[in-house]
Write a protein that holds these residues in place. Structure first.
Motif, PDB file in Angstrom:
ATOM      1  N   ALA A 177     172.929  65.776 -43.576  1.00  0.00           N
ATOM      2  CA  ALA A 177     171.169  64.777 -43.538  1.00  0.00           C
ATOM      3  C   ALA A 177     170.833  64.601 -43.118  1.00  0.00           C
ATOM      4  CB  ALA A 177     170.832  64.418 -45.464  1.00  0.00           C
ATOM      5  N   VAL A 178     172.177  63.546 -42.170  1.00  0.00           N
ATOM      6  CA  VAL A 178     171.517  63.152 -41.253  1.00  0.00           C
ATOM      7  C   VAL A 178     172.899  63.039 -39.985  1.00  0.00           C
ATOM      8  CG1 VAL A 178     171.621  60.549 -40.216  1.00  0.00           C
ATOM      9  CG2 VAL A 178     171.156  61.016 -42.639  1.00  0.00           C
ATOM     10  N   ARG A 208     182.974  54.070 -44.915  1.00  0.00           N
ATOM     11  CA  ARG A 208     181.644  53.150 -44.560  1.00  0.00           C
ATOM     12  C   ARG A 208     182.353  52.099 -44.364  1.00  0.00           C
ATOM     13  NH1 ARG A 208     179.112  50.114 -47.977  1.00  0.00           N
ATOM     14  NH2 ARG A 208     180.379  50.924 -49.490  1.00  0.00           N
ATOM     15  N   PRO A 212     174.162  56.493 -46.594  1.00  0.00           N
ATOM     16  CA  PRO A 212     174.219  58.512 -45.916  1.00  0.00           C
ATOM     17  C   PRO A 212     174.539  58.446 -44.110  1.00  0.00           C
ATOM     18  CG  PRO A 212     172.051  56.576 -45.990  1.00  0.00           C
ATOM     19  CD  PRO A 212     172.585  56.163 -46.117  1.00  0.00           C
ATOM     20  N   ASP A 239     177.928  59.548 -45.823  1.00  0.00           N
ATOM     21  CA  ASP A 239     178.241  60.520 -46.307  1.00  0.00           C
ATOM     22  C   ASP A 239     177.932  61.949 -45.832  1.00  0.00           C
ATOM     23  OD1 ASP A 239     175.913  59.008 -49.333  1.00  0.00           O
ATOM     24  OD2 ASP A 239     178.210  59.029 -49.191  1.00  0.00           O
ATOM     25  N   SER A 240     177.258  62.404 -44.727  1.00  0.00           N
ATOM     26  CA  SER A 240     177.203  63.573 -43.748  1.00  0.00           C
ATOM     27  C   SER A 240     178.303  63.264 -42.708  1.00  0.00           C
ATOM     28  CB  SER A 240     176.003  62.568 -43.005  1.00  0.00           C
ATOM     29  OG  SER A 240     176.093  63.665 -41.773  1.00  0.00           O
TER      30      SER A 240
END
Length: 230
Positions: A180-181, A212, A220, A223-224
């Motif tokens: 998503a990113v 992270r 985010p 996660d990407s």
């Protein structure tokens, strides 16, 4: 080339003073009843005590014992010079002077023995150089322990039914996950190196939470990156 002999004024003065003092000590010892070779031994004894005290002073840096015996020998030599200068009747020497002259060999032997066997001063060890403090604080490596996830519970087995099994349904098509990113290539390469090091240390792939923390990025974006590393 032959070196020319130069006369030092101090050396000449020392020779003259030593010869005169030697003669005065001999005359005083002879007047006090020490005739013959004994009269010649007294100036030798005084001069030897002077030399021994002087060497001990130079070696020990001026100890009290060396100064004491040097002063005693110097007083004996100076007293003989003054006594033979006409202030003392050499034909009628007082009894106390005869006692001093007779007891001088024992006193000189005591002083020479103490000077020869005096203990050497203890040398203090040199102080060790102080170690320079480490100005850079040590940064311990961040070790993240992976907590094992609990195994999922399996549903209870259903009793086998006598009905004919229905035709198997078609498996749903897998849709590829798209991050998503967007992730910069440089950051992705750096994350891949961290993931490889983590896999080497722990034997398990790295997760998004660890990424992270190690990279200091939002959730985010972590996660990407984790999706692209799988």
């Amino acid at each position: 080339m032959f070196r020319t002999l130069r006369l030092d004024a101090v050396l000449v003065q020392a020779v003259i003073a030593g010869a005169l003092s030697f003669a005065h000590l001999h005359d005083l010892a002879a007047a006090a009843g020490q005739d013959g070779w004994k009269a010649w031994a007294y100036p030798v004894s005084v001069d030897l005590l002077l030399v021994a005290a002087w060497r001990r002073m130079r070696k020990n840096g001026g100890s009290r014992d060396a100064w004491l015996w040097f002063a005693i020998a110097l007083i004996a030599s100076l007293g003989a010079n003054v006594a033979t200068a006409g202030l003392l009747d050499m034909n009628h020497v007082p009894d106390w002077l005869r006692i001093l002259v007779a007891g001088w060999p024992a006193l000189a032997f005591l002083g020479g023995t103490l000077l020869a066997h005096a203990p050497a001063p203890e040398q203090k060890p040199a102080p060790e150089p102080l170690a320079e403090p480490d100005l850079e604080p040590a940064t311990p490596d961040l070790v993240v322990e992976r907590v094992p996830e609990p195994a999922p519970e399996l549903p209870p087995a259903e009793p086998a039914s006598q009905e004919k099994p229905s035709a198997p349904e078609a498996a749903p098509e897998l849709v590829p996950l798209v991050p998503a990113v967007s992730v910069p290539p440089a950051l992705l390469d750096h994350a891949r190196k961290i993931a490889d090091a983590h896999h080497t240390q722990t034997g398990a792939p790295i997760d998004a939470a660890t990424l992270r923390v190690r990279l200091g990025i939002p959730a985010p974006l972590a996660d990407s990156i984790a999706l692209q590393l799988t």
